[in-house]
Design a protein around this motif. Sequence first.
Motif, short mmCIF file in Angstrom:
data_model
loop_
_atom_site.label_atom_id
_atom_site.label_comp_id
_atom_site.label_asym_id
_atom_site.label_seq_id
_atom_site.Cartn_x
_atom_site.Cartn_y
_atom_site.Cartn_z
N UNK A 1 -37.32 -1.74 -48.47
CA UNK A 1 -36.80 -0.52 -47.85
C UNK A 1 -37.19 0.73 -48.66
N UNK A 2 -38.43 0.77 -49.15
CA UNK A 2 -38.86 1.92 -49.97
C UNK A 2 -38.69 3.23 -49.20
N UNK A 3 -39.04 3.22 -47.92
CA UNK A 3 -38.92 4.44 -47.10
C UNK A 3 -37.45 4.82 -46.91
N UNK A 4 -36.65 3.84 -46.52
CA UNK A 4 -35.22 4.07 -46.25
C UNK A 4 -34.49 4.49 -47.53
N UNK A 5 -34.75 3.77 -48.65
CA UNK A 5 -34.09 4.10 -49.92
C UNK A 5 -34.45 5.52 -50.36
N UNK A 6 -35.72 5.88 -50.19
CA UNK A 6 -36.15 7.23 -50.58
C UNK A 6 -35.44 8.28 -49.72
N UNK A 7 -35.33 8.00 -48.43
CA UNK A 7 -34.67 8.97 -47.54
C UNK A 7 -33.19 9.11 -47.89
#
Length: 252
Positions: free
Chosen positions: A157-163
């Motif tokens: 979840x690199x995208x989700x965690x970053x968001x």
Amino acid sequence: MSAPTEHRPLHGKVALVTGASRGIGKAIAVRLAASGAKLACIATEAERARETASLCSALTEGAQAYGCEVGDTKKVAELVEQVQKELGGLDILVNNAGITRDQLLMRMSEDDFDRVIAVNLKGAWNFLKAASRPLMKSKGRVINISSVVGVMGNAGQANYAASKAGLIGLTKAVAKELAGRGVCVNVVAPGFVTTDMTAALDEAARSKLVESIPLGRLGGPEDIAAAVEFLAGPGGAYITGQTLVVDGGMCI
Ligand SMILES: NC(=O)c1ccc[n+]([C@@H]2O[C@H](COP(=O)([O-])OP(=O)(O)OC[C@H]3O[C@@H](n4cnc5c(N)ncnc54)[C@H](O)[C@@H]3O)[C@@H](O)[C@H]2O)c1
């Protein structure tokens, strides 16, 4: 019949909730309506938020469903104007709309990264920017819905965690900017909650997850809605820039 005003601390307030068609956003909208607020229920298409708006209408004086893609800066600005005209101002903003596009970093496409940031992070920025003036006028409240994943990270979840981590930084910066105008800006970071977003978990993954939660269960949308109601209400008057983790103890 609605409860007397003294038990409805949000009576006379106008609340806007994004992603209000289902799950956590729907529970938040209904909870704020039960507390007396007028509700602007936002979903990608108005039709999808209609059911939530009608549940809210049964509890409070005014509730409307609106369609808006949260990543569209111009549409968001127009919508915030429209809500103020139709419901009589803006006091509470809940940035709840969110998506996942899970994939390990090695396989994650640029589009999956950009889309999640556009909805989860820029969507909240769009609403904050458009609503900051009316919120300064009302000395309002903002509650941004992040996630424990934004605090702890999560493989796939690199995208989700970053968001979601971005939302925490955005909240702290805007809390500092708007504190002098009496606006409180906070984050609620849910753990794992039973909604459509987590429905894809198989039984084995769900059991493993429950084992990692000290309180021994997944959260319900109402658990998150209760925290939002607190921050939006009289109890939240001296709290700003904070992240309230609502996760059954998972992050301890
Ligand atoms: N369910 C969980 O376990 C969990 C855990 C932590 C955080 N969260 C966060 O809580 C929020 C709500 O999650 P949920 O589980 O209720 O999700 P959900 O998928 O059930 O609902 C998401 C809502 O957001 C709306 N939405 C999505 N993209 C949109 C867009 N571009 N424009 C406008 N609206 C849009 C959807 O229509 C829907 O109403 C999300 O921000 C999510 O990241 C959920």
